[in-house]
Design an enzyme around this catalytic site. Structure first.
Site, PDB file in Angstrom:
ATOM      1  N   MET A 113      58.636 -17.699  61.959  1.00 41.48           N
ATOM      2  CA  MET A 113      57.621 -16.660  61.785  1.00 41.48           C
ATOM      3  C   MET A 113      56.770 -16.545  63.048  1.00 41.48           C
ATOM      4  O   MET A 113      55.668 -15.993  63.013  1.00 41.48           O
ATOM      5  CB  MET A 113      56.764 -16.982  60.566  1.00 41.48           C
ATOM      6  CG  MET A 113      57.617 -17.057  59.302  1.00 41.48           C
ATOM      7  SD  MET A 113      56.756 -16.621  57.805  1.00 41.48           S
ATOM      8  CE  MET A 113      55.536 -17.892  57.768  1.00 41.48           C
ATOM      9  N   HIS A 129      59.573 -26.108  66.403  1.00 40.25           N
ATOM     10  CA  HIS A 129      60.577 -25.042  66.529  1.00 40.25           C
ATOM     11  C   HIS A 129      61.517 -25.354  67.701  1.00 40.25           C
ATOM     12  O   HIS A 129      62.726 -25.130  67.619  1.00 40.25           O
ATOM     13  CB  HIS A 129      59.913 -23.689  66.787  1.00 40.25           C
ATOM     14  CG  HIS A 129      59.034 -23.206  65.667  1.00 40.25           C
ATOM     15  ND1 HIS A 129      57.657 -23.203  65.758  1.00 40.25           N
ATOM     16  CD2 HIS A 129      59.339 -22.733  64.440  1.00 40.25           C
ATOM     17  CE1 HIS A 129      57.155 -22.722  64.626  1.00 40.25           C
ATOM     18  NE2 HIS A 129      58.142 -22.440  63.811  1.00 40.25           N
ATOM     19  N   GLN A 157      56.396 -13.123  51.619  1.00 41.31           N
ATOM     20  CA  GLN A 157      56.277 -14.532  51.214  1.00 41.31           C
ATOM     21  C   GLN A 157      54.843 -15.048  51.305  1.00 41.31           C
ATOM     22  O   GLN A 157      54.587 -16.218  51.059  1.00 41.31           O
ATOM     23  CB  GLN A 157      57.248 -15.419  51.990  1.00 41.31           C
ATOM     24  CG  GLN A 157      56.947 -15.618  53.456  1.00 41.31           C
ATOM     25  CD  GLN A 157      58.056 -16.396  54.146  1.00 41.31           C
ATOM     26  OE1 GLN A 157      59.114 -15.856  54.425  1.00 41.31           O
ATOM     27  NE2 GLN A 157      57.802 -17.663  54.431  1.00 41.31           N
ATOM     28  N   GLY A 198      63.277 -26.574  59.310  1.00 41.10           N
ATOM     29  CA  GLY A 198      62.540 -27.839  59.432  1.00 41.10           C
ATOM     30  C   GLY A 198      62.352 -28.510  58.074  1.00 41.10           C
ATOM     31  O   GLY A 198      62.164 -27.840  57.058  1.00 41.10           O
ATOM     32  N   SER A 233      52.337 -24.343  62.788  1.00 37.95           N
ATOM     33  CA  SER A 233      51.682 -23.208  63.462  1.00 37.95           C
ATOM     34  C   SER A 233      50.236 -23.091  62.998  1.00 37.95           C
ATOM     35  O   SER A 233      49.384 -22.568  63.714  1.00 37.95           O
ATOM     36  CB  SER A 233      52.414 -21.911  63.129  1.00 37.95           C
ATOM     37  OG  SER A 233      53.766 -22.030  63.482  1.00 37.95           O
ATOM     38  N   ARG A 234      49.958 -23.582  61.791  1.00 40.88           N
ATOM     39  CA  ARG A 234      48.609 -23.447  61.228  1.00 40.88           C
ATOM     40  C   ARG A 234      47.618 -24.460  61.806  1.00 40.88           C
ATOM     41  O   ARG A 234      46.406 -24.314  61.608  1.00 40.88           O
ATOM     42  CB  ARG A 234      48.640 -23.613  59.714  1.00 40.88           C
ATOM     43  CG  ARG A 234      49.417 -22.510  59.020  1.00 40.88           C
ATOM     44  CD  ARG A 234      49.536 -22.793  57.538  1.00 40.88           C
ATOM     45  NE  ARG A 234      50.612 -22.032  56.941  1.00 40.88           N
ATOM     46  CZ  ARG A 234      50.475 -20.850  56.367  1.00 40.88           C
ATOM     47  NH1 ARG A 234      49.301 -20.298  56.309  1.00 40.88           N
ATOM     48  NH2 ARG A 234      51.509 -20.217  55.860  1.00 40.88           N
TER      49      ARG A 234
HETATM   50  O1  PAF Z   1      59.782 -21.442  57.463  1.00 41.70           O
HETATM   51  C1  PAF Z   1      59.542 -20.307  57.910  1.00 41.70           C
HETATM   52  O2  PAF Z   1      59.044 -20.121  59.026  1.00 41.70           O
HETATM   53  C2  PAF Z   1      59.846 -19.095  57.020  1.00 41.70           C
HETATM   54  O3  PAF Z   1      59.673 -19.399  55.679  1.00 41.70           O
HETATM   55  C3  PAF Z   1      61.260 -18.505  57.277  1.00 41.70           C
HETATM   56  C4  PAF Z   1      62.339 -19.491  56.918  1.00 41.70           C
HETATM   57  C5  PAF Z   1      61.376 -18.088  58.729  1.00 41.70           C
HETATM   58  C6  PAF Z   1      61.457 -17.256  56.405  1.00 41.70           C
HETATM   59  O4  PAF Z   1      60.502 -16.280  56.675  1.00 41.70           O
END
Ligand code: PAF
Length: 272
Positions: free
Chosen positions: A24, A31, A55, A141, A180-181
């Site tokens: 995201m 990452h 989501q 992850g 990221s948060r």
């Molecule tokens: O884990 C994430 O960053 C998100 O849930 C994903 C798998 C990219 C789906 O939007």
């Protein structure tokens, strides 16, 4: 989208393997570790960057989600990513609506209980990305342990033809799981958050002294004492996420924690 298919079809036609790292954005070294693993295993590494709105059960959370596009591109380049895919909502959701996903306890417990619709949106977009990229392998992850378990189940039960690769949690030297948060944490909130990772590291030892239930309660109290607000502290079967019936099943168990430090919701987990 057509451009992406065009690039990938010629790669596939020449017998190359494709690896997908869905993200995201707001990329960090966690990452990067997924990208490195993919780079070592497939010919063509595709990274997608898309903060999927369906989501996020809370629109504030979506608005606050960090956006660091130029730094993300630098990290993708550094990790020798072949294709960076930045879908737009109008394109990726064209003709697509969110499909509910229900694997009983696996989808209903923990995050499922605290973030209504989250896994429906997550699985819809992952399925869509698999359809568009048609990867041989996809990398996720372990920090989002329940997400990984659901994707594994979805991939096998829907026969998606993608090998799912789970990648270890990366941590700051302090122990804090990379996220990221974390960017939103003040230094005091960050210090308090270390109670979470410490509980993950200590779990085996704690269980030599206390029952499952008492251990969950003990950790919950410690998190609260540190100023955190826990959503859950649970020791569950690592694959099904079902509650453990007794201490005799600890071999396949995992501790999962979600807690707020200030306004930031953090996840962590580890083997028991
Ligand atoms: O884990 C994430 O960053 C998100 O849930 C994903 C798998 C990219 C789906 O939007």
């Amino acid at each position: 989208m057509a451009g992406l298919r065009h690039v990938l079809e010629s790669e596939i036609a020449s017998g190359k393997t494709i690896g997908l790292v869905p993200t995201m954005g707001a990329l960090h070294e966690g990452h990067a570790s997924l990208l490195k693993k993919a780079r070592g295993e497939v010919d063509v590494v595709v990274a997608s960057i898309y903060a999927n709105p369906t989501q996020f059960n809370n629109q504030d959370d979506l608005a606050k989600y960090p956006k660091t596009e130029s730094d993300d591109l630098l990290l993708l380049k550094r990790e020798q990513t072949d294709v960076a895919f930045f879908p737009q909502t109008a394109g990726i959701y064209h003709g697509l609506s969110t499909m509910p996903i229900n694997y009983g306890v696996l989808t209903e417990t923990l995050e499922g209980a605290h973030r209504s619709g989250h896994f429906d949106g997550m699985s819809t977009i992952v399925r869509r990305l698999f359809e568009l990229v048609a990867p041989h392998r996809a990398y996720f992850g372990e920090k989002d342990w329940q997400q990984l378990a659901i994707i594994n189940r979805m991939s096998s039960s829907e026969d998606l033809g993608v090998k799912i690769i789970g990648c270890e949690i990366l941590r700051e030297p302090s122990g804090l799981a990379l996220s990221s948060r974390n960017i939103h944490l003040s230094s005091q909130e960050k210090k308090a958050a270390l109670t979470i990772s410490k509980s993950v590291f200590d779990i085996k030892h704690r269980l030599t002294r206390k029952s499952l239930h008492d251990t969950e309660l003990e950790i919950t109290h410690e998190l609260k004492r540190a100023g955190l607000e826990p959503d859950y502290v649970k020791i569950v079967n690592a694959n099904t996420l079902e509650a453990l019936q007794s201490e005799t099943n600890l071999g396949q168990a995992r501790l999962l924690i979600a807690a707020y430090s200030g306004k930031t919701r953090l996840l962590d987990n580890g083997p028991v």
